[in-house]
Design a protein around this motif. Sequence first.
Motif, PDB file in Angstrom:
ATOM      1  N   UNK A   3      -6.764   2.846   0.004  1.00  0.00           N
ATOM      2  CA  UNK A   3      -6.065   2.039   1.002  1.00  0.00           C
ATOM      3  C   UNK A   3      -6.921   1.426   1.548  1.00  0.00           C
ATOM      4  N   UNK A   4      -8.026   1.790   2.108  1.00  0.00           N
ATOM      5  CA  UNK A   4      -9.069   1.112   2.981  1.00  0.00           C
ATOM      6  C   UNK A   4      -9.484  -0.216   2.060  1.00  0.00           C
ATOM      7  N   UNK A   5      -9.822  -0.034   0.871  1.00  0.00           N
ATOM      8  CA  UNK A   5     -10.154  -1.188  -0.164  1.00  0.00           C
ATOM      9  C   UNK A   5      -9.009  -2.313  -0.142  1.00  0.00           C
ATOM     10  N   UNK A   6      -7.817  -1.768  -0.115  1.00  0.00           N
ATOM     11  CA  UNK A   6      -6.735  -2.830  -0.253  1.00  0.00           C
ATOM     12  C   UNK A   6      -6.712  -3.728   1.298  1.00  0.00           C
ATOM     13  N   UNK A   7      -6.751  -2.733   2.069  1.00  0.00           N
ATOM     14  CA  UNK A   7      -6.728  -3.403   3.689  1.00  0.00           C
ATOM     15  C   UNK A   7      -7.961  -4.430   3.713  1.00  0.00           C
TER      16      UNK A   7
ATOM     17  N   UNK B 295       0.804  -1.165   0.149  1.00  0.00           N
ATOM     18  CA  UNK B 295      -0.070  -0.057   0.111  1.00  0.00           C
ATOM     19  C   UNK B 295       0.741   1.149  -0.011  1.00  0.00           C
ATOM     20  N   UNK B 296       0.614   2.175  -1.027  1.00  0.00           N
ATOM     21  CA  UNK B 296       1.621   3.083  -1.157  1.00  0.00           C
ATOM     22  C   UNK B 296       0.880   4.317  -0.455  1.00  0.00           C
ATOM     23  N   UNK B 297       1.800   5.182   0.150  1.00  0.00           N
ATOM     24  CA  UNK B 297       1.276   6.294   0.719  1.00  0.00           C
ATOM     25  C   UNK B 297       0.545   7.554  -0.144  1.00  0.00           C
TER      26      UNK B 297
END
Length: 154
Positions: free
Chosen positions: A13-17, A4-6
């Motif tokens: 980021x939430x979807x990847x998490x 996950x890139x900043x």
Amino acid sequence: MAEVKDSQPLEIQKKEYQKMVQEVQPRPTIGRNVFWAFVVGGLISVLGQLFLNFFQARGLALPEAGAATSTVLVFLAALLTGLGVYDEIAKFAGAGSIVPITGFANSMVAPAMEYRGEGLVLGVGARLFTVAGPVLVFGIVTAWLVALLYYFFR
């Protein structure tokens, strides 16, 4: 695992998490849980029926045999809770171990056992109804309300 890139927006980021969580989250075993709850709950009920038949065969009328059966089941559940066996059964059987009379006995003894180190009055006595108390209160209040409704609207 995906990095996950900043620089990605927070929504991505939430979807990847969430995707990573779903990959490692254990799958529910609903079928197995339902099966064992049914089997263990049924076995407890069969045990109760065997005790009822035993007491009736010894000459007790149905109400007295039922009271004796309830007493034996409560005693056995309390004893097994005190020995730590009922908790193991509950871990395996889930809701099947909460057959009304044995589950009630377990809910009375378990908190008392947990707080026995605090003494008989402040430990066992004070904590005896922590789980079963609200059940009793709501059950009694509901019974009163139903009785009042029946009385006024029959």
